[in-house]
Design a protein around this motif. Structure first.
Motif, mmCIF file in Angstrom:
data_model
loop_
_atom_site.group_PDB
_atom_site.id
_atom_site.type_symbol
_atom_site.label_atom_id
_atom_site.label_comp_id
_atom_site.label_asym_id
_atom_site.label_seq_id
_atom_site.Cartn_x
_atom_site.Cartn_y
_atom_site.Cartn_z
ATOM 1 N N ILE A 77 -14.243 -6.976 -4.523
ATOM 2 C CA ILE A 77 -13.777 -8.588 -4.582
ATOM 3 C C ILE A 77 -14.608 -9.218 -3.248
ATOM 4 N N SER A 78 -15.064 -8.028 -1.736
ATOM 5 C CA SER A 78 -15.240 -9.008 -1.468
ATOM 6 C C SER A 78 -17.123 -9.087 -1.546
ATOM 7 N N GLU A 81 -13.032 -0.886 -4.378
ATOM 8 C CA GLU A 81 -12.221 -2.021 -4.575
ATOM 9 C C GLU A 81 -12.156 -3.405 -3.714
ATOM 10 N N LEU A 115 -9.440 -15.834 0.482
ATOM 11 C CA LEU A 115 -9.902 -14.339 0.513
ATOM 12 C C LEU A 115 -9.544 -13.205 1.273
ATOM 13 N N CYS A 146 -7.514 -9.300 1.265
ATOM 14 C CA CYS A 146 -8.054 -8.098 1.410
ATOM 15 C C CYS A 146 -6.980 -8.063 2.780
ATOM 16 N N MET A 168 -5.961 -4.846 -7.880
ATOM 17 C CA MET A 168 -6.812 -3.999 -6.924
ATOM 18 C C MET A 168 -5.718 -2.501 -6.761
ATOM 19 N N GLN A 213 -6.146 -10.752 -8.396
ATOM 20 C CA GLN A 213 -6.974 -9.572 -8.152
ATOM 21 C C GLN A 213 -6.364 -8.668 -7.046
#
Ligand code: BLA
Length: 512
Positions: free
Chosen positions: A159-160, A155, A293, A297, A135, A131
């Protein structure tokens, strides 16, 4: 230095936010002796995760409270990872009370192992690295820093899943502005708003330079103490700078409540070793992100920072090139034109193309030639008299002229900012660039003069309550000059001096 949680207006940037002796209670924290793996301190939701309240844990062996292979896994990880200054995934286990999948991350602090346990409210992405890769591919298509920051916001929101994701950029005076934003249709926009430096105090900025991510899944949490509060072996408080559960400054929590933010995450943008900005995320309801996750980030923000650094350097270079071209054109004009003032103001490029300002003027042999918004000729005559007495020959600049020269308060609306380039002869000639009071140019997200108000607890101060945009500012201040602006003035001054000398030579030769 105030104790954690006891900061007020005068010492808010000295609150020791790295040693709160408390954590956010959605997880649990243990400190361990790195040799024996016996528990030194404990805090948080150990009752549900390990089956016993935190007070019962210090002094006990870790092995007594964890599933059989966890200690071995931890030892093995530490042997491979070495010093582990930042949290790394150690193992996953089932919580004792509710069986919830719980992730354990570990790092070292002050000679202890810090083991943090977080029940997963949602599974992480299967392919976090893939991912991040996708991004990065998408943001790399942006050609300018501005376009790139917009994609960063897009982005990170993608994702968040946060309601509002902003790129917050620090300006030279440590104030900041929201320069890009991606948001849920119903979330209020903060795009373009400016905030005072005190909103993110100095020690917080320093912390965010070394720790690139923080998450507050529920801003209405009740802090859970770490017990005992200090390491019983050396009496020192536990440094939680890199802890994923670190309890946050109460002042900041109140700030978030006042904005209607129930969950927040921020990621650092570090360019050339400096904190350039933050990717700040808000959610109107509590929101938890699993470790995997969060790492995705963080990695994204880190690689994106490198790319952004290149784009910003490219933009700076372009600006220098532009400045150089304009400078060359101005020099040609000067050497061609008999009338300097006419040449530098009536043609393109002119002095305003050279340094961004609202007005510019030439003071030559007691005569004033303006372009754009400038004070009147008599006001400039008085200003020049003052400059002759106070400023050294060369380039003088200020973004708050009325402070140094009180009569300027009368025309602050055109000249709160001044760059004065003087050409040394007696009396001096000047080129003067003017910038207006910033009150006209910046939209503040609140009143930066009154960042604090007395709160419900009496003397304890709380952040301002209104976030409606309103135009107020540090009065009598202009937008600060960039160092490139001042540098450009110096370069032009050198060239002007040459021209003046040449002309004096010429006149002398003509007289012979
Ligand atoms: C921290 N302040 C922060 C953070 C942000 C802001 C992004 C990082 C922490 C996080 O991830 O939530 C400020 N947030 C903003 C701004 C916007 C935003 C400007 O969304 C704009 C849209 N704060 C105050 C005052 C004080 C203060 C007056 O306003 C001090 C008296 C303190 N802010 C403060 C502290 C922290 C902070 C102490 C550190 C919190 C921590 O990490 O413990």
């Amino acid at each position: 230095v105030p104790a954690f949680g006891a900061a007020d207006l005068t010492d808010c940037d000295r609150e020791p936010i790295h040693i709160p002796a408390a954590i956010q209670p959605h997880g649990a924290l243990l400190t361990l002796d790195p040799q024996t793996f016996s528990i030194v301190q404990a805090g948080g939701d150990t009752a549900r995760i390990l089956g016993t309240p935190p007070g019962a844990l210090p002094g006990q062996p870790m092995a007594a409270w964890f599933p059989p292979d966890c200690v071995a896994r931890l030892r093995c990880l530490l042997a491979i990872e070495g010093p582990t200054p930042r949290p790394v995934h150690a193992f996953t286990m089932a919580a004792r009370r509710h069986g919830q999948v719980t992730e354990a991350v570990v790092h070292r602090s002050g000679g202890l192992l810090v083991l943090e346990l977080e029940p997963l409210r949602e599974p992480g992405p299967d392919d976090a690295l893939g991912q991040v890769q996708a991004m990065l591919l998408r943001v790399q298509q942006a050609a300018t820093p501005q376009a790139f920051c917009q994609r960063l916001a897009d982005e990170v929101r993608r994702i968040s899943g946060f309601d509002r994701v902003m790129v917050y950029r620090f300006l030279p005076d440590d104030t900041g502005a929201v320069i890009a934003e991606a948001r849920h249709a119903e979330a209020e926009s903060f795009l373009g708003l400016h905030y005072p430096a005190s909103d993110i105090p100095r020690q917080a900025r320093a912390l965010y330079l070394s720790n690139w991510i923080r998450l507050i899944p529920d801003t209405h949490y009740v802090p859970a103490p770490v017990l005992p509060a200090v390491n019983p072996r050396d009496g020192r408080p536990l440094d939680l700078s890199f802890s994923v559960l670190r309890s946050v400054s109460p002042v900041h929590l109140e700030y978030l409540h006042n904005m209607g933010v129930a969950a927040s995450m921020s990621l650092s943008l570090v360019l050339g070793g400096r904190l350039w900005g933050l990717i700040a995320c808000h959610h109107r309801t509590p929101r938890f992100l699993p470790h995997r996750l969060r790492m995705a980030c963080e990695l994204f923000a880190q690689v994106a920072s490198w790319r952004l650094e290149t784009l910003v350097a490219g933009e700076d270079f372009e600006a220098q090139l532009h400045s150089k071209r304009v400078h060359e054109a101005l020099i040609q004009t000067i050497s061609r034109e008999a009338d300097l003032a006419e040449g530098l103001t009536r043609q393109r490029p002119n002095l305003l193309d050279y340094i961004p300002a609202d007005g510019v003027g030439l003071w030559l042999d007691g005569h004033f030639t303006p372009l754009g918004r400038t004070p009147g000729a008599e006001q400039v005559a008085a200003l020049v008299t003052w400059l002759n007495q106070t400023a050294d020959d060369g380039v003088f600049h200020t973004d708050r002229l009325p402070l140094a020269y009180p009569p300027a308060a009368a025309f602050a609306d055109v000249a709160s900012g001044l760059i004065a380039l003087s050409v040394s002869k007696t009396p001096r000639d000047y080129v003067l660039w003017f910038r207006p009071e910033v009150i006209r140019t910046v939209t503040w997200g609140g009143n930066p003069n009154k960042p604090l108000q007395a709160g419900p607890d009496g003397e304890r101060l709380t952040p301002r309550r209104s976030f409606a945009a309103w135009r107020e500012s540090v009065t009598l201040h202009a937008d600060p000059w960039r160092s490139a602006d001042v540098e450009a003035a110096r370069t032009l001054r050198t060239s002007l001096l040459e021209v003046v000398l040449q002309r004096i030579d010429q006149v002398a030769r003509e007289r012979e």
